[in-house]
Motif scaffolding. Sequence first.
Motif, PDB file in Angstrom:
ATOM      1  N   ASP A  66       3.542   7.344   3.248  1.00  0.00           N
ATOM      2  CA  ASP A  66       4.226   6.849   4.433  1.00  0.00           C
ATOM      3  C   ASP A  66       3.188   6.744   5.542  1.00  0.00           C
ATOM      4  O   ASP A  66       2.675   7.751   6.017  1.00  0.00           O
ATOM      5  N   ARG A  67       2.892   5.503   5.966  1.00  0.00           N
ATOM      6  CA  ARG A  67       1.752   5.361   6.878  1.00  0.00           C
ATOM      7  C   ARG A  67       2.041   5.843   8.285  1.00  0.00           C
ATOM      8  O   ARG A  67       1.128   6.014   9.083  1.00  0.00           O
ATOM      9  N   VAL A  68       3.324   6.028   8.628  1.00  0.00           N
ATOM     10  CA  VAL A  68       3.583   6.554   9.970  1.00  0.00           C
ATOM     11  C   VAL A  68       3.675   8.083   9.980  1.00  0.00           C
ATOM     12  O   VAL A  68       3.829   8.695  11.022  1.00  0.00           O
ATOM     13  N   ASN A  69       3.554   8.689   8.804  1.00  0.00           N
ATOM     14  CA  ASN A  69       3.542  10.150   8.723  1.00  0.00           C
ATOM     15  C   ASN A  69       2.096  10.628   8.863  1.00  0.00           C
ATOM     16  O   ASN A  69       1.267  10.474   7.967  1.00  0.00           O
ATOM     17  N   ALA A  70       1.811  11.230  10.029  1.00  0.00           N
ATOM     18  CA  ALA A  70       0.421  11.585  10.349  1.00  0.00           C
ATOM     19  C   ALA A  70      -0.197  12.517   9.313  1.00  0.00           C
ATOM     20  O   ALA A  70      -1.414  12.534   9.122  1.00  0.00           O
ATOM     21  N   ARG A  71       0.638  13.290   8.611  1.00  0.00           N
ATOM     22  CA  ARG A  71       0.078  14.277   7.683  1.00  0.00           C
ATOM     23  C   ARG A  71      -0.511  13.642   6.435  1.00  0.00           C
ATOM     24  O   ARG A  71      -1.324  14.262   5.747  1.00  0.00           O
ATOM     25  N   VAL A  72      -0.033  12.416   6.118  1.00  0.00           N
ATOM     26  CA  VAL A  72      -0.582  11.758   4.921  1.00  0.00           C
ATOM     27  C   VAL A  72      -1.243  10.424   5.255  1.00  0.00           C
ATOM     28  O   VAL A  72      -1.733   9.725   4.359  1.00  0.00           O
ATOM     29  N   ILE A 126       0.850  -1.200   0.000  1.00  0.00           N
ATOM     30  CA  ILE A 126       0.000   0.000   0.000  1.00  0.00           C
ATOM     31  C   ILE A 126       0.883   1.247   0.000  1.00  0.00           C
ATOM     32  O   ILE A 126       0.692   2.179  -0.789  1.00  0.00           O
ATOM     33  N   GLN A 127       1.891   1.213   0.869  1.00  0.00           N
ATOM     34  CA  GLN A 127       2.778   2.374   0.982  1.00  0.00           C
ATOM     35  C   GLN A 127       3.461   2.701  -0.347  1.00  0.00           C
ATOM     36  O   GLN A 127       3.522   3.851  -0.762  1.00  0.00           O
ATOM     37  N   TYR A 128       3.954   1.640  -1.039  1.00  0.00           N
ATOM     38  CA  TYR A 128       4.685   1.888  -2.280  1.00  0.00           C
ATOM     39  C   TYR A 128       3.745   2.159  -3.455  1.00  0.00           C
ATOM     40  O   TYR A 128       4.059   2.926  -4.348  1.00  0.00           O
ATOM     41  N   ALA A 129       2.584   1.514  -3.457  1.00  0.00           N
ATOM     42  CA  ALA A 129       1.671   1.711  -4.587  1.00  0.00           C
ATOM     43  C   ALA A 129       1.023   3.093  -4.535  1.00  0.00           C
ATOM     44  O   ALA A 129       0.766   3.705  -5.567  1.00  0.00           O
ATOM     45  N   LEU A 130       0.763   3.571  -3.303  1.00  0.00           N
ATOM     46  CA  LEU A 130       0.065   4.847  -3.178  1.00  0.00           C
ATOM     47  C   LEU A 130       1.015   5.985  -2.797  1.00  0.00           C
ATOM     48  O   LEU A 130       0.567   7.126  -2.630  1.00  0.00           O
ATOM     49  N   ALA A 131       2.302   5.680  -2.644  1.00  0.00           N
ATOM     50  CA  ALA A 131       3.287   6.693  -2.262  1.00  0.00           C
ATOM     51  C   ALA A 131       2.883   7.411  -0.978  1.00  0.00           C
ATOM     52  O   ALA A 131       2.876   8.631  -0.894  1.00  0.00           O
TER      53      ALA A 131
END
Lengths: 582, 91
Positions: A471-477, A464-469
């Motif tokens: 970063d899941r631990v970055n609260a802003r995205v 998911i992280q690589y397909a959607l670009a």
Amino acid sequence: MGDPDGGRMEVHPGIAVSPGYAIGPVAVLREDGVRVPHRTVPAKAVPAELAKVEKAFEAALEEMNELARSAGAGTEVQSILSTHQMLLEDPALRASIEQRLREGKLGAETAVAEALDAISLRFENLPDPYFQQRAADVRDVRRRLLRPLTGVRGGSKSGGDPAVIAVRELSPSATASLDRAATLGFLTDVGGPTSHTAIIARSLGIPAVVGLGDVVSRIEEGAIVVVDGNRGEVVLNPDESSLARYRALAEKHAAWMKLLSKLRELPAETRDGHSIRLMGNIERPDEVDGVLRAGGDGIGLFRTEFLWVPGKPPPDEDEHFRAYVGAAKKLGGKPLTIRTFDFGADKATPDPGAEREPNPALGLRSIRWCLERPQVFLPQIRAILRAATHGSVRCLFPMISGVGELRRAREFVDRARVQLRAEGVAVPDHVPVGVMVEIPSAAVLCDLLVDEVDFLSIGSNDLIQYALAVDRVNARVASLYEPAHPALLRLIRNVVTVAGERNVPVSLCGEMAGDRLYTVLLVGMGFRDLSISARAIPEIKQAIRSITVEQARHAADWCAGARSAEETRGRIREAMAELLRD
Amino acid sequence: MSATTAGGEVVVRNAQGLHLRPATEFAKLAMATGCRVQVRTDAGDANGASVLELAMLGITQGVTLRITAEGPSAGDAVRRLIQLVESGFVV
């Protein structure tokens, strides 16, 4: 239970090491370092004293056998007991006691105490911490032998009223000799998540909080306490409202455990009889127990990063091997999927020479990093191959981007096999090798990859992280991190379909697999293997047991037409509501 | 078969050294050979059939064990014990 004469309520934070709630009167165990007076006997009494020693050994061994039987095979309790049994049966121990007794004309208990004190002193004086700690085992054996000789009752609460056991530090054999039925919970001043107490409490399913600091000495025998093994808190003298709250939590927990144990016995099978293999994700070998207890069918992902302790050199082959064999043996013939080192990005590399990278998620991490460090990677591969003679072991490479990288990783397997065979070490002819599909390129090229692997495992978190670009631990995205995104579902669907056509098993490991919202979708797409945390197994099993493959296929096809993540989720919910109506 | 004496040396390779479990494997094999097995290190001597005595030597990785056996097929016994240590105590 709300004692009106009880002291003031106190809440003490500790470390939660075994889940559940225990509410009840406390029994404080004092550590029983039995003191033995020096007693000598006339020469003619020596044979009688020797006979007493013999009897004490028999009683201790018998007690141990009984404990081992009630503990059950392969448990932690049993492994501690077998150590003590071995010490009791050691020829040198008896010889040393007998010599003291004969030469010093000592009473049986004096000879036993002095011989064992001398042995534990020798262990304490060894430089290596492992051997120093064996003094505790020797002291334990001393207690066991002295109990029948001095008539002192041991640290066991057997036969008493049910109580929460409070003790500064639980000795292994005290833990083992506790009456399970009369033990509501544990609280200890010392200890951590990997202490013996913690491991044993978990394996017995008794709630426990450890590392409370200095609490035990302030507890009065019989006071009411709450052990909250979920949050890691101990409440002394709870007031009425806290008691009511904890009783409700305990009831909920008990209902959950009951459901869990009911589901454990049942297969993960759809209503129309298709079985889904539900495997567990683990980070340490002892977590296998939890997966099996939850009714898991094996390990779909064994993360091995724990083996490399930061600040220490990388683990050697034997350390790898022991961890893998330990897990494989617990599993019997069930699969053990060992993922090779996946350091980098969110899993900080313990390599002190590692350079800082501006973009670590896209940097030298995981398999890329391993391929450049044969001195770290090869021992791991060798250990996996060796462990494969002890169970159904599979080797899983993370972060493979395409065929070239896969082949380079496979070369290590070939090299390890040739080396081991040349050394005369047994290696099975075929050890299944698989890759994680977590880079979109691997998902796109899965038709090429399946020709060269035995199985695939989709790592949905990174995919998911690589397909959607994102970063899941970055609260802003983080809100853009979307398992239900149509692009992701198409990638996944492609992998399952291609793998299905070639009869290559494919599993999904990642949080998505443990979220029951997606169970219908995943089964409908064609997954027959899922790997999730032990905690999620009962819930997902229940979801699987409430649908048919036919229904799931319809739901998946319908969801495939969704044009956005919101739409996908809406369709899943509607499909589930419909299934529940049927 | 007549009683013989044999000896040999081996360096402990596995990371943990002679922890209780490896020591147990060693003692079991020593007992099974039917020989009187003695282990000597710089820290002292141990009866090879005694887990306790072996453990009390505190043998860690890199320590050299001098093994002697006395009894039937002593040479074979020493060879098998050395093999066990070299294998990293895998049985």
